[in-house]
Design an enzyme around this catalytic site. Structure first.
Site, PDB file in Angstrom:
ATOM      1  N   TYR A 194     -17.310  17.093 -14.100  1.00 43.13           N
ATOM      2  CA  TYR A 194     -17.741  15.690 -14.097  1.00 43.13           C
ATOM      3  C   TYR A 194     -18.803  15.489 -13.014  1.00 43.13           C
ATOM      4  O   TYR A 194     -18.651  15.965 -11.888  1.00 43.13           O
ATOM      5  CB  TYR A 194     -16.507  14.821 -13.830  1.00 43.13           C
ATOM      6  CG  TYR A 194     -16.666  13.362 -14.129  1.00 43.13           C
ATOM      7  CD1 TYR A 194     -16.803  12.900 -15.434  1.00 43.13           C
ATOM      8  CD2 TYR A 194     -16.644  12.424 -13.099  1.00 43.13           C
ATOM      9  CE1 TYR A 194     -16.928  11.551 -15.701  1.00 43.13           C
ATOM     10  CE2 TYR A 194     -16.763  11.070 -13.366  1.00 43.13           C
ATOM     11  CZ  TYR A 194     -16.905  10.640 -14.668  1.00 43.13           C
ATOM     12  OH  TYR A 194     -17.021   9.301 -14.927  1.00 43.13           O
ATOM     13  N   LYS A 217      -8.828   6.947 -19.586  1.00 51.01           N
ATOM     14  CA  LYS A 217      -9.162   7.429 -20.923  1.00 51.01           C
ATOM     15  C   LYS A 217      -7.928   7.382 -21.839  1.00 51.01           C
ATOM     16  O   LYS A 217      -7.430   6.314 -22.094  1.00 51.01           O
ATOM     17  CB  LYS A 217      -9.760   8.837 -20.817  1.00 51.01           C
ATOM     18  CG  LYS A 217     -10.767   8.999 -19.665  1.00 51.01           C
ATOM     19  CD  LYS A 217     -12.084   8.285 -19.907  1.00 51.01           C
ATOM     20  CE  LYS A 217     -12.981   8.176 -18.687  1.00 51.01           C
ATOM     21  NZ  LYS A 217     -13.262   9.394 -17.954  1.00 51.01           N
ATOM     22  N   ASP A 231      -8.874  19.454 -13.803  1.00 45.95           N
ATOM     23  CA  ASP A 231      -9.049  18.096 -14.305  1.00 45.95           C
ATOM     24  C   ASP A 231      -8.820  18.204 -15.813  1.00 45.95           C
ATOM     25  O   ASP A 231      -9.654  18.729 -16.540  1.00 45.95           O
ATOM     26  CB  ASP A 231     -10.462  17.594 -13.985  1.00 45.95           C
ATOM     27  CG  ASP A 231     -10.729  16.188 -14.527  1.00 45.95           C
ATOM     28  OD1 ASP A 231      -9.992  15.730 -15.420  1.00 45.95           O
ATOM     29  OD2 ASP A 231     -11.686  15.548 -14.051  1.00 45.95           O
ATOM     30  N   ARG A 282       0.821  -1.216   0.000  1.00 41.63           N
ATOM     31  CA  ARG A 282       0.000   0.000   0.000  1.00 41.63           C
ATOM     32  C   ARG A 282       0.854   1.264   0.000  1.00 41.63           C
ATOM     33  O   ARG A 282       0.397   2.348  -0.336  1.00 41.63           O
ATOM     34  CB  ARG A 282      -0.992  -0.014   1.173  1.00 41.63           C
ATOM     35  CG  ARG A 282      -1.992   1.132   1.117  1.00 41.63           C
ATOM     36  CD  ARG A 282      -3.277   0.909   1.933  1.00 41.63           C
ATOM     37  NE  ARG A 282      -3.154  -0.056   2.982  1.00 41.63           N
ATOM     38  CZ  ARG A 282      -2.557   0.168   4.159  1.00 41.63           C
ATOM     39  NH1 ARG A 282      -2.048   1.347   4.419  1.00 41.63           N
ATOM     40  NH2 ARG A 282      -2.494  -0.787   5.057  1.00 41.63           N
TER      41      ARG A 282
HETATM   42  C1  LIG Z   1     -13.778   9.668 -16.685  1.00 43.65           C
HETATM   43  C2  LIG Z   1     -13.550  10.960 -16.035  1.00 43.65           C
HETATM   44  C3  LIG Z   1     -13.374  11.064 -14.651  1.00 43.65           C
HETATM   45  C4  LIG Z   1     -13.464   9.867 -13.744  1.00 43.65           C
HETATM   46  O1  LIG Z   1     -12.431   8.964 -13.972  1.00 43.65           O
HETATM   47  P1  LIG Z   1     -12.567   7.394 -13.643  1.00 43.65           P
HETATM   48  O2  LIG Z   1     -11.257   6.847 -14.098  1.00 43.65           O
HETATM   49  O3  LIG Z   1     -13.728   6.872 -14.387  1.00 43.65           O
HETATM   50  O4  LIG Z   1     -12.762   7.292 -12.172  1.00 43.65           O
HETATM   51  C5  LIG Z   1     -13.124  12.315 -14.120  1.00 43.65           C
HETATM   52  N1  LIG Z   1     -13.068  13.414 -14.892  1.00 43.65           N
HETATM   53  C6  LIG Z   1     -13.233  13.351 -16.223  1.00 43.65           C
HETATM   54  C7  LIG Z   1     -13.153  14.591 -17.026  1.00 43.65           C
HETATM   55  C8  LIG Z   1     -13.484  12.129 -16.842  1.00 43.65           C
HETATM   56  O5  LIG Z   1     -13.675  12.078 -18.149  1.00 43.65           O
END
Ligand SMILES: *Cc1c(COP(=O)(O)O)cnc(C)c1O
Length: 397
Positions: A114, A211, A186, A61
């Site tokens: 998000y 992504k 983000d 961890r």
């Molecule tokens: C997909 C996404 C998230 C969340 O990410 P996960 O890997 O699904 O937890 C947060 N912000 C944006 C802009 C996203 O496209």
């Protein structure tokens, strides 16, 4: 690398950054350290570790060698001093936010963020006495007026989902500096290839590595990046929260990263071509893509981004029945959430992300019955266009 030599370009760094040239047993790839704990040789070894004479791993961890390489490589690509990798993008966001706030604090977040991030800030943080003001994206006066004495940070996405609105990072930094508060972006939809917020003086950047960064629709992962002193408390909290990414996932992330700059180049050009095609189609009402001249933030996008990315949002002419007919006629493009992977994906926000909203609520947010978000994948652009052409013909008829 020799200090005097020109730094490697992003494609080389995506393959080599953060790892030693000679690896375990001369393996060319970074090994998957599939272990939950690490052995001490003897009592002397323990002492060297506890007295900080020797850096080493102790327990899963608290870190893993495969994870460490992934963190170093991502930091290199983003131009950050340090990073922490997590089991998902949401784990990166929530752990980062929790490490920054304490009871009595106030935060500002833009409304185009998000859904789960907004929910976390609105509902969960409130339970711990942390107040959150949600401001309309793109109104910098309202944003500045929302700042209070106890405001800890401003959080926004850029570009945003689904309209790909682009935040003016220069302006954001100016506003934050006037009030001495932190900024978090983000940057998932931009990636470090298309936009590097840290270069604009933004304090912390998060990504859902699920992504583009991993890029194959096969893992969930997240990362936060920034200066060492800002990352250290996040890493500490991470050790308690335990939102660990396992070594095998890190390997897949590292594997995906090797082609990341190449994939981005292809997606940037392919998506622009598809966006132009859609804009010229008689069955399409409107297209949202930051690198199209018609996008409301085209000028900002051109200033602070080097590519438009793979997401194209568009509105069809017609009604919900047309939208469903279009969706049901697609043959190659998959109907699925997410983006940035090899497969082209399409989502219909009205029936998926906003299924639990009333029509009025949905329309107010600009989510019409005929809105689609297309994530252009790595297939041949002609095949993506041919699939759309075939499905759009159903709407026109
Ligand atoms: C997909 C996404 C998230 C969340 O990410 P996960 O890997 O699904 O937890 C947060 N912000 C944006 C802009 C996203 O496209």
């Amino acid at each position: 690398m020799d200090e005097k030599k020109k730094p490697y370009g992003p494609a080389s760094r995506a393959i080599h950054a953060g790892e030693p040239r000679i690896k375990y047993e001369d393996s060319i790839t970074t090994p998957i350290f599939q272990t939950s704990t690490f052995t001490f040789h003897n009592s002397r070894d323990i002492e060297d570790y506890t007295k900080k004479k020797k850096e080493r791993f102790e327990y899963g961890r608290y870190g893993n060698p495969t994870e460490l390489i992934a963190q170093r490589r991502l930091a290199d690509l983003e131009g950050a001093e340090d990073s922490v990798v997590f089991s998902s993008g949401m784990m990166a966001i929530t752990t980062t936010i929790l490490s920054l706030v304490r009871s009595g604090d106030h935060i500002v977040i833009t409304d185009d963020s998000y859904k789960k991030t907004l929910e976390f800030c609105k509902s969960y943080l409130k339970r711990f006495g942390i107040e959150c003001t949600i401001v309309p994206f793109g109104d910098y006066d309202i944003l500045e007026n929302a700042i209070k004495k106890n405001t800890r940070f401003i959080f926004s996405e850029s570009p945003t989902n689904p309209y790909l609105n682009v935040f003016d990072l220069v302006l954001l930094k100016k506003i934050a500096d006037r009030h001495g508060i932190m900024t978090l972006i983000d940057s998932t939809i931009a990636t470090p290839i298309n936009q590097r917020p840290l270069e604009f003086g933004i304090d912390l950047v998060t990504h859902s590595a699920t992504k583009y960064l991993s890029g194959h629709n096969d893992i969930l992962a997240g990362v936060v990046l920034g200066r060492k002193e800002l990352i250290a408390p996040i890493r500490d909290l991470h050790k308690s929260m335990g939102g660990l990414i396992d070594a095998h996932c890190c390997y897949l992330l590292l594997r995906g990263l090797k082609t990341f700059p190449l994939r981005m180049e292809r997606m940037n050009s392919s998506a622009l071509e598809v966006a132009r095609y859609l804009e010229g189609h008689p069955a399409v009402e409107r297209v949202y893509y930051p690198f199209l001249e018609s996008h409301q933030h085209h000028h900002i996008a051109k200033e602070q981004m080097t590519g438009g990315g793979c997401i194209i949002t568009f509105d069809l002419k017609g009604d919900l029945a047309d939208a469903n007919r279009f969706l049901d006629s697609l043959e190659m493009i998959y109907i699925a959430p997410s983006f940035g992977g090899a497969e082209s994906l399409i989502t219909h926000p009205a029936s998926v992300s906003y299924y639990d909203y009333s029509c009025e609520e949905r329309y107010e947010l600009g989510i019409t019955d005929t809105l689609f978000r297309l994530a252009v994948g790595l297939e041949d652009t002609v095949d993506i266009i041919a699939d759309l052409e075939h499905a759009l013909a159903v709407v026109t008829n």
